[in-house]
Write a protein that holds these residues in place. Sequence first.
Motif, PDB file in Angstrom:
ATOM      1  N   ASP A 109     -31.070  18.007  -7.208  1.00  0.00           N
ATOM      2  CA  ASP A 109     -30.720  17.842  -5.899  1.00  0.00           C
ATOM      3  C   ASP A 109     -31.542  18.009  -4.247  1.00  0.00           C
ATOM      4  O   ASP A 109     -30.723  18.578  -3.682  1.00  0.00           O
ATOM      5  CB  ASP A 109     -29.167  18.958  -5.729  1.00  0.00           C
ATOM      6  N   VAL A 110     -32.455  17.300  -4.636  1.00  0.00           N
ATOM      7  CA  VAL A 110     -33.513  17.615  -3.394  1.00  0.00           C
ATOM      8  C   VAL A 110     -32.766  17.272  -2.005  1.00  0.00           C
ATOM      9  O   VAL A 110     -31.859  15.949  -2.165  1.00  0.00           O
ATOM     10  CB  VAL A 110     -34.234  16.869  -2.716  1.00  0.00           C
ATOM     11  N   ARG A 111     -32.059  17.862  -0.649  1.00  0.00           N
ATOM     12  CA  ARG A 111     -30.609  17.718   0.416  1.00  0.00           C
ATOM     13  C   ARG A 111     -31.534  16.254   1.040  1.00  0.00           C
ATOM     14  O   ARG A 111     -32.783  17.308   1.566  1.00  0.00           O
ATOM     15  CB  ARG A 111     -30.224  18.733   0.566  1.00  0.00           C
ATOM     16  N   ASP A 112     -31.331  15.576   1.193  1.00  0.00           N
ATOM     17  CA  ASP A 112     -32.168  14.731   2.962  1.00  0.00           C
ATOM     18  C   ASP A 112     -31.611  14.517   4.164  1.00  0.00           C
ATOM     19  O   ASP A 112     -32.472  14.492   5.061  1.00  0.00           O
ATOM     20  CB  ASP A 112     -32.545  12.820   2.164  1.00  0.00           C
ATOM     21  N   LYS A 113     -30.280  15.028   4.005  1.00  0.00           N
ATOM     22  CA  LYS A 113     -29.499  15.269   5.279  1.00  0.00           C
ATOM     23  C   LYS A 113     -30.030  17.277   5.595  1.00  0.00           C
ATOM     24  O   LYS A 113     -30.072  17.592   4.908  1.00  0.00           O
ATOM     25  CB  LYS A 113     -28.193  15.310   5.195  1.00  0.00           C
ATOM     26  N   SER A 160     -39.498  22.058  -3.509  1.00  0.00           N
ATOM     27  CA  SER A 160     -39.258  21.345  -2.189  1.00  0.00           C
ATOM     28  C   SER A 160     -38.879  21.559  -1.096  1.00  0.00           C
ATOM     29  O   SER A 160     -39.249  22.788  -0.959  1.00  0.00           O
ATOM     30  CB  SER A 160     -37.320  21.015  -3.478  1.00  0.00           C
ATOM     31  N   HIS A 161     -38.240  20.243  -0.047  1.00  0.00           N
ATOM     32  CA  HIS A 161     -38.210  21.813   1.844  1.00  0.00           C
ATOM     33  C   HIS A 161     -36.699  21.110   2.087  1.00  0.00           C
ATOM     34  O   HIS A 161     -36.320  19.811   1.028  1.00  0.00           O
ATOM     35  CB  HIS A 161     -38.771  20.638   1.628  1.00  0.00           C
ATOM     36  N   LEU A 162     -36.020  21.704   3.323  1.00  0.00           N
ATOM     37  CA  LEU A 162     -35.184  21.547   3.444  1.00  0.00           C
ATOM     38  C   LEU A 162     -35.355  21.556   5.162  1.00  0.00           C
ATOM     39  O   LEU A 162     -35.761  22.586   5.443  1.00  0.00           O
ATOM     40  CB  LEU A 162     -33.653  23.306   2.642  1.00  0.00           C
ATOM     41  N   GLU A 163     -34.148  20.664   5.978  1.00  0.00           N
ATOM     42  CA  GLU A 163     -34.199  21.119   7.077  1.00  0.00           C
ATOM     43  C   GLU A 163     -33.296  21.929   7.700  1.00  0.00           C
ATOM     44  O   GLU A 163     -31.927  21.531   7.079  1.00  0.00           O
ATOM     45  CB  GLU A 163     -34.277  19.649   7.556  1.00  0.00           C
ATOM     46  N   ASP A 211     -22.844  15.532   8.825  1.00  0.00           N
ATOM     47  CA  ASP A 211     -24.868  16.018   9.044  1.00  0.00           C
ATOM     48  C   ASP A 211     -24.862  15.772   9.817  1.00  0.00           C
ATOM     49  O   ASP A 211     -26.444  16.061  10.563  1.00  0.00           O
ATOM     50  CB  ASP A 211     -24.842  14.110   8.215  1.00  0.00           C
TER      51      ASP A 211
END
Lengths: 326, 481
Positions: free
Chosen positions: A140-144, A229-232, B170
């Motif tokens: 579940d890598v969050r792209d937003k 993994s990364h999160l913004e 978002d």
Amino acid sequence: MMQASWMLLLLAWGGHANTKTVGQTLPPVEPDVHLLADVRSVVLQGKSHTDKVDVPGPMNLTLQCTWTANGNKTLNVTGYWLKDGRDIDNSHVTLRLENQQVHLKRTFLIKNEESLGRYSCMFGNEAKADFILAVPHISDVRDKPVVSYVGDSVVLACKVDDRKPEPKTWLWFRANGTDKEQITTVAEPQKYQIKNAGKATKLHVHNLTRDDSGLFYCAAVFTIGTAVSHLELKVITIYEPLKPFVTIVLEVLILVTAILLFERGQSKKSQVQEASEKEVANAEPPATNAEPPAINVEPPTSTSSATPSGESNGLEKSSSARQRKS
Amino acid sequence: MSPAPTNELGFKPPDGGWGWMVVIGAHISIGFAYATPKALSIFFNDIQLDFQASYSDIAWISSIMLAAMYAGGPVSSALVNRYGSRPIVILGGLMCGASMVAASFGNSIIFLYLCIGVIAGCGLALNLNASLTIISKYFLDKRPLANGLAMAGSPVFLCFLAPLNQYLLDKFGWRGSLLIIGALMLNSCVAGALMRPIGSCNASSCAQQQKSEEQSNNGNTKKWKQICGSRAKKILAWSVFKDRGFLIYLIGNIMFIFGAYAPIVFLSAYAVSHGVDQYSAAYLLSIMGFVDMFVRPGTGLIANSKWIRPRVQYFFSFAMVFNGTCHLLCPLIKNYTFLVVYAVFFGVGFGMVFALIFECLMDLMGNQRFPSAVGLVTIIECVPMLLGPPTAGLLVDIFGDYKYLFFLCGTVIVTGGIFLFIMNIYNYHMLEKERGRQPNPNHIQVVGQGQGEMLNILNHSFLTKESAVPEIKDGSEPAMC
């Protein structure tokens, strides 16, 4: 003969061996009961197939491929293994088709991160199956981006899928230019809190400021390697959503006022209409039978100049009624 | 063939003109009422993380909101009876807006339960009830169509709110989103502004005139209990419970609501369990909502037609049986294409029932008793609505298979539909008998069931000298004065 050496390979390799894997030759194996063993099999339907294998720690992995030759005349086929596209020595074997089926099986010692990669079992040039061995990746890598507000707290979370193995530990990093800087709770206990719970991890960040915006990295540490993994995180002030909020409130006020004013205007018009109709009705002479037949039917001057059709109809009706009566 | 009482308001509803603006207002109001609890679930993951609660704790927000919306029915009815629709919808809009804005600053889950769940839920209850009431005042001949158009607000707003919520999340996070949604819900006030009051007798002046009539009719020796009692009847017409048609409708509706929501809640999970990926499974619900959007006005149009209008109760039973049958056939479906077909039919059935659900109540109760009736119906429907999905979920947990859920829901709904069908035949039959026994046609009276209603409500000056006993023309409701 070949079969015997293959049998040896089925035995486990101890973790204390000093020899390193050079090139693609497999090191000799020693029995070691502490190392895990697993088997992955594939039955090839078409020409090729790919399977992903999660490897959390050093283990002995047996890979098996079965291929059904579809009506080929050839009785023998050469089976061999590749790692990352390169031949593995001593892996070529000539296989005889039994009931049009061929099996290829080999045990690999996955020792460290270098042992991971793409292992392919090849049946001549006819078919192949790929096994991609990798560290279990974070799901579940969050792209937003995660959006939060100045002064607020936020929780960033990473987790590994339930079916995957549990990492030994989790680490968090903050992007610092092009580097990654590890977040430790020791340095700033009021700011950061890390809560690890097996297959999931949470980073609590308190007292957010605009500088906290940016990339955060969570790392799942397995014995054999690390998955990252990364999160913004985006930190904004309250004024950002306030702008659309005020716009919408203004729109509501304008619409409500407009609708109510329109209604008042319409009701005033109908009131004027009613008032003038009443006046016309009152201005008619009450006794009609005493009047002479030819009567001057002039509209009373007290009526307003704007005479809607309703009024004139009323006048016509009353005049015709008078004429009929007389 | 409809046994409903005549329009006791004493004027002919416009059936058009400003009425269509009122339909738009009702559309917006009902849209917010039904779509908001569902659309808020998009924020739950983020709220759950920030508050360190479990997902089911957060999901309670939606349940509390729906429960408050339904439970607030009687209070809403009483207020609408007293003040009319417009101030109530505006009040409801303000409550929703204010509570959402307050919720955006919340720091605990209990605060969210209170703000979003209870207060906004009550605001929506006010909206719902008042919108339905004003439609019954503005429309009679075209009422099924007006109802269908207004109820279509629910799928339209859901279709529009769901992606909007995602976009807001978002861009602004859940706090900013709740703030902006609070502002959006103030648009219910615009809907309220559109609901121009109509009718020469609004409830407060009616009550005064009725009181003076009572005193003159019954002399001055009225005990205060009786006065209070009659005032209580004005606030809420409890006499509806003596009405046979109302009880039949209530039982049928309870059965429908019990089985209606569980398939929606579990449809994606069912699809995923049969190998469909998550996005395609979520897509099924969008398909259902999209179909629903067009079916509701369409059903209203059909129900308005000459052949169906007098038999609208039977059409409602048919819609329920259709819906239930869809559910019963669902377990036979194993692949995605047929699941899409099922979603389409589910949307059709669901839309048909919901387009008619309040039209049938209006048909049975008439204008005067409808606000009270709808309030009482919604508060009683709270129970099956809250029990339905968890019971179905329990079945899934016990048997490990979704098909029992569909069997249960389908059976209950089909039984409800058949029950309504048979009991309505019986009810109409009894009404014909009662009407045959009626002695003096010149009595001004409320024809139909429910003789417990205070007949003095009908002030003589609002009726013409024509016969107050309505002629029952085929294809329309009784003629009004």
